[in-house]
Design a protein around this motif. Structure first.
Motif, PDB file in Angstrom:
ATOM      1  N   VAL A 261     -17.784  33.262  17.164  1.00  0.00           N
ATOM      2  CA  VAL A 261     -17.837  32.824  15.761  1.00  0.00           C
ATOM      3  C   VAL A 261     -17.686  31.312  15.661  1.00  0.00           C
ATOM      4  O   VAL A 261     -18.438  30.641  14.950  1.00  0.00           O
ATOM      5  CB  VAL A 261     -16.736  33.534  14.943  1.00  0.00           C
ATOM      6  CG1 VAL A 261     -16.655  32.940  13.540  1.00  0.00           C
ATOM      7  CG2 VAL A 261     -17.029  35.025  14.854  1.00  0.00           C
ATOM      8  N   VAL A 262     -16.705  30.747  16.383  1.00  0.00           N
ATOM      9  CA  VAL A 262     -16.458  29.295  16.304  1.00  0.00           C
ATOM     10  C   VAL A 262     -17.632  28.518  16.884  1.00  0.00           C
ATOM     11  O   VAL A 262     -18.120  27.557  16.270  1.00  0.00           O
ATOM     12  CB  VAL A 262     -15.151  28.935  17.027  1.00  0.00           C
ATOM     13  CG1 VAL A 262     -14.966  27.415  17.069  1.00  0.00           C
ATOM     14  CG2 VAL A 262     -13.958  29.587  16.333  1.00  0.00           C
TER      15      VAL A 262
ATOM     16  N   ALA B  89     -20.667  28.658  14.618  1.00  0.00           N
ATOM     17  CA  ALA B  89     -20.566  27.751  13.477  1.00  0.00           C
ATOM     18  C   ALA B  89     -20.852  26.314  13.891  1.00  0.00           C
ATOM     19  O   ALA B  89     -21.617  25.596  13.223  1.00  0.00           O
ATOM     20  CB  ALA B  89     -19.175  27.863  12.852  1.00  0.00           C
TER      21      ALA B  89
ATOM     22  N   PRO C  82      -9.002  31.851   2.386  1.00  0.00           N
ATOM     23  CA  PRO C  82      -9.850  31.346   3.475  1.00  0.00           C
ATOM     24  C   PRO C  82      -9.599  32.041   4.809  1.00  0.00           C
ATOM     25  O   PRO C  82     -10.512  32.154   5.635  1.00  0.00           O
ATOM     26  CB  PRO C  82      -9.488  29.851   3.549  1.00  0.00           C
ATOM     27  CG  PRO C  82      -8.178  29.723   2.855  1.00  0.00           C
ATOM     28  CD  PRO C  82      -8.164  30.784   1.817  1.00  0.00           C
TER      29      PRO C  82
ATOM     30  N   PHE D 109     -12.567  33.887   7.002  1.00  0.00           N
ATOM     31  CA  PHE D 109     -12.836  33.586   8.412  1.00  0.00           C
ATOM     32  C   PHE D 109     -12.659  34.822   9.292  1.00  0.00           C
ATOM     33  O   PHE D 109     -13.367  34.999  10.277  1.00  0.00           O
ATOM     34  CB  PHE D 109     -11.909  32.467   8.885  1.00  0.00           C
ATOM     35  CG  PHE D 109     -12.000  32.197  10.363  1.00  0.00           C
ATOM     36  CD1 PHE D 109     -13.148  31.651  10.912  1.00  0.00           C
ATOM     37  CD2 PHE D 109     -10.939  32.507  11.201  1.00  0.00           C
ATOM     38  CE1 PHE D 109     -13.244  31.409  12.280  1.00  0.00           C
ATOM     39  CE2 PHE D 109     -11.020  32.263  12.562  1.00  0.00           C
ATOM     40  CZ  PHE D 109     -12.175  31.719  13.104  1.00  0.00           C
TER      41      PHE D 109
ATOM     42  N   SER E 158     -15.698  40.872   1.997  1.00  0.00           N
ATOM     43  CA  SER E 158     -15.903  39.428   1.833  1.00  0.00           C
ATOM     44  C   SER E 158     -15.961  39.034   0.364  1.00  0.00           C
ATOM     45  O   SER E 158     -15.622  37.901   0.001  1.00  0.00           O
ATOM     46  CB  SER E 158     -17.188  38.991   2.546  1.00  0.00           C
ATOM     47  OG  SER E 158     -18.312  39.687   2.030  1.00  0.00           O
TER      48      SER E 158
ATOM     49  N   ARG F  74      -8.843  24.378   5.190  1.00  0.00           N
ATOM     50  CA  ARG F  74      -9.035  25.591   4.388  1.00  0.00           C
ATOM     51  C   ARG F  74     -10.490  25.682   3.920  1.00  0.00           C
ATOM     52  O   ARG F  74     -11.087  26.758   3.933  1.00  0.00           O
ATOM     53  CB  ARG F  74      -8.075  25.608   3.198  1.00  0.00           C
ATOM     54  CG  ARG F  74      -6.632  25.649   3.608  1.00  0.00           C
ATOM     55  CD  ARG F  74      -5.713  25.931   2.417  1.00  0.00           C
ATOM     56  NE  ARG F  74      -4.343  25.642   2.779  1.00  0.00           N
ATOM     57  CZ  ARG F  74      -3.562  26.451   3.483  1.00  0.00           C
ATOM     58  NH1 ARG F  74      -4.029  27.604   3.894  1.00  0.00           N
ATOM     59  NH2 ARG F  74      -2.320  26.113   3.767  1.00  0.00           N
TER      60      ARG F  74
ATOM     61  N   LEU G 297     -12.555  26.733   6.862  1.00  0.00           N
ATOM     62  CA  LEU G 297     -12.536  28.160   7.179  1.00  0.00           C
ATOM     63  C   LEU G 297     -13.596  28.915   6.384  1.00  0.00           C
ATOM     64  O   LEU G 297     -14.226  29.846   6.890  1.00  0.00           O
ATOM     65  CB  LEU G 297     -11.149  28.739   6.902  1.00  0.00           C
ATOM     66  CG  LEU G 297     -10.045  28.357   7.902  1.00  0.00           C
ATOM     67  CD1 LEU G 297      -8.708  28.933   7.454  1.00  0.00           C
ATOM     68  CD2 LEU G 297     -10.380  28.844   9.306  1.00  0.00           C
TER      69      LEU G 297
ATOM     70  N   LEU H 108     -16.803  28.146   8.184  1.00  0.00           N
ATOM     71  CA  LEU H 108     -16.906  28.964   9.394  1.00  0.00           C
ATOM     72  C   LEU H 108     -17.235  30.413   9.037  1.00  0.00           C
ATOM     73  O   LEU H 108     -18.030  31.062   9.721  1.00  0.00           O
ATOM     74  CB  LEU H 108     -15.592  28.906  10.171  1.00  0.00           C
ATOM     75  CG  LEU H 108     -15.266  27.609  10.914  1.00  0.00           C
ATOM     76  CD1 LEU H 108     -13.860  27.666  11.488  1.00  0.00           C
ATOM     77  CD2 LEU H 108     -16.273  27.350  12.021  1.00  0.00           C
ATOM     78  N   GLY H 109     -16.612  30.905   7.965  1.00  0.00           N
ATOM     79  CA  GLY H 109     -16.875  32.271   7.538  1.00  0.00           C
ATOM     80  C   GLY H 109     -18.321  32.485   7.126  1.00  0.00           C
ATOM     81  O   GLY H 109     -18.918  33.524   7.423  1.00  0.00           O
ATOM     82  N   GLU H 110     -18.904  31.488   6.437  1.00  0.00           N
ATOM     83  CA  GLU H 110     -20.301  31.618   6.012  1.00  0.00           C
ATOM     84  C   GLU H 110     -21.237  31.722   7.206  1.00  0.00           C
ATOM     85  O   GLU H 110     -22.108  32.604   7.250  1.00  0.00           O
ATOM     86  CB  GLU H 110     -20.701  30.426   5.143  1.00  0.00           C
ATOM     87  CG  GLU H 110     -22.165  30.464   4.727  1.00  0.00           C
ATOM     88  CD  GLU H 110     -22.588  29.257   3.900  1.00  0.00           C
ATOM     89  OE1 GLU H 110     -23.775  28.866   3.990  1.00  0.00           O
ATOM     90  OE2 GLU H 110     -21.737  28.712   3.173  1.00  0.00           O
TER      91      GLU H 110
ATOM     92  N   GLY I 120     -20.348  32.528  10.248  1.00  0.00           N
ATOM     93  CA  GLY I 120     -20.009  33.752  10.959  1.00  0.00           C
ATOM     94  C   GLY I 120     -20.663  34.963  10.329  1.00  0.00           C
ATOM     95  O   GLY I 120     -21.181  35.846  11.025  1.00  0.00           O
TER      96      GLY I 120
END
Length: 348
Positions: free
Chosen positions: A43-44, A47, A105, A109, A144, A251, A254, A257-259, A261
């Motif tokens: 994931v990281v 991104a 956040p 993530f 989500s 924050r 995160l 990163l979530g988007e 991911g």
């Protein structure tokens, strides 16, 4: 090449071999932890790579160079951006619900990590091989919406709250045709297990049998991850940045990163359900085939983002309920009829 194909399995076997009983509960627990760590790294890294790739695609579509100063051809730009986010002050708005504001956040993530944990990246390479993998993926993806709603409510801002309300309306609306688009594949395979679904595509990928479902899934998944032309959740001309308006520093990072991911997760799911997963027309390591297919879908999503203008909110909802939903239901009916006719022919 065969050794490269089974390299992840070889590494997993070597780790299990460190235990006196490779099948003990402690060995299983260790492998689960290793799998979770591997998914977090995916994931990281996804991104970091995709942020730079997005800028390159944006430059390509608009005939601009994109990042080209920091490092060779601008490849270090994402690292500089990450360091900038780390150095920014973490601000909590006055009057905000501090707990909800800070937890949102983290949820945004964490969800892509949970969904990517059930994806089979190759033969016997699913970190968690669930019999109800499809149901699990859809259930976790639906949460989500809650992360964005928490961010909007906890920020104590009218712009954030408006963005959160749009997120709830949009994501719930497009989630229904997305779920229905996967039902055709489940009907054909009679299984919710993602590894079984991939193995069922050994002769023909399901994009050939389910072309309508594939198109519906791709469109709905773009809306689910809030990317243009479906990014009304954070339409900057109207609501600044939507649920993320009041967030700063890590924050906000995160959410970013979530988007990416989530985008990786929905593209990985499409590659698994419709494109044959780790299987390919000629011999390459299965996990390479999987990431090639996922990468093509990610590139397509980026291309769409920088090609089409943002939709109006009423058109957005109209498209979900009056176009995609009827088409997804029609696809289920046609799939059922096709299965029935096939069974009659085979039985006859």
């Amino acid at each position: 090449m065969e050794a490269l194909n089974h390299l992840p399995l070889t590494i997993a076997a070597a780790i299990r071999g460190l235990f006196a009983d490779p099948q003990s509960i402690w060995a299983d627990l260790t492998m689960t932890i290793v799998g979770v760590i591997a998914v977090i790294i995916v994931v990281v890294l996804a991104a970091l790579i995709l942020i730079l790739l997005e800028r390159k695609v944006a430059g390509w579509t608009s005939q601009r160079p994109g990042p080209n100063r920091l490092g060779p051809r601008g490849w270090f730009q994402t690292i500089a951006d990450a360091l900038k986010l780390i150095g920014k002050e973490d601000v909590t708005p006055a009057g905000a619900d501090r707990f909800i504001f800070k937890v949102a956040p983290m949820i945004a993530f964490g969800l892509p990590i949970m969904t990517l944990a059930v994806i089979p990246y190759g033969y016997k390479m699913a970190p968690v091989d669930l019999d109800l993998g499809v149901i699990y993926f859809l259930a976790i993806s639906a949460v989500s919406t809650l992360a964005l709603l928490m961010a909007g409510w906890g920020s104590n801002s009218k712009y954030s709250l408006l963005g959160a309300m749009r997120a709830v309306a949009q994501m719930i609306s497009y989630e229904i045709p997305l779920i229905f688009s996967l039902l055709g594949v489940v009907m054909i395979t009679q299984s919710f297990n993602l590894s079984t679904i991939v193995e069922s595509q050994s002769k023909i990928p399901f994009i050939v049998l389910q072309p309508i479902a594939f198109v519906i899934y791709v469109i709905a998944s773009i809306a689910e991850v809030n990317r243009a032309p479906f990014d009304l959740v954070e339409a900057d001309q109207e609501i600044v940045a939507g649920p993320m308006t009041e967030y700063t520093g890590l924050r906000w990072g995160l959410f970013f990163l979530g988007e990416y991911g989530n985008m990786t997760a929905v593209c990985a799911m499409a590659a698994t359900m419709f494109l044959g997963g780790w299987q390919g027309p000629f011999f390459l390591p299965g996990w390479i085939w999987f990431w090639l297919k996922t990468g093509v879908l990610i590139f397509f999503m980026m291309w769409v983002r920088w090609t089409f203008p943002r939709m109006r909110i009423d058109h957005l909802m109209h498209f979900a309920w009056k176009v995609l939903l009827p088409l997804s239901l029609l696809n289920i009916v046609l799939t059922g009829m096709g299965i029935y006719i096939y069974q009659l022919v085979i039985g006859g």
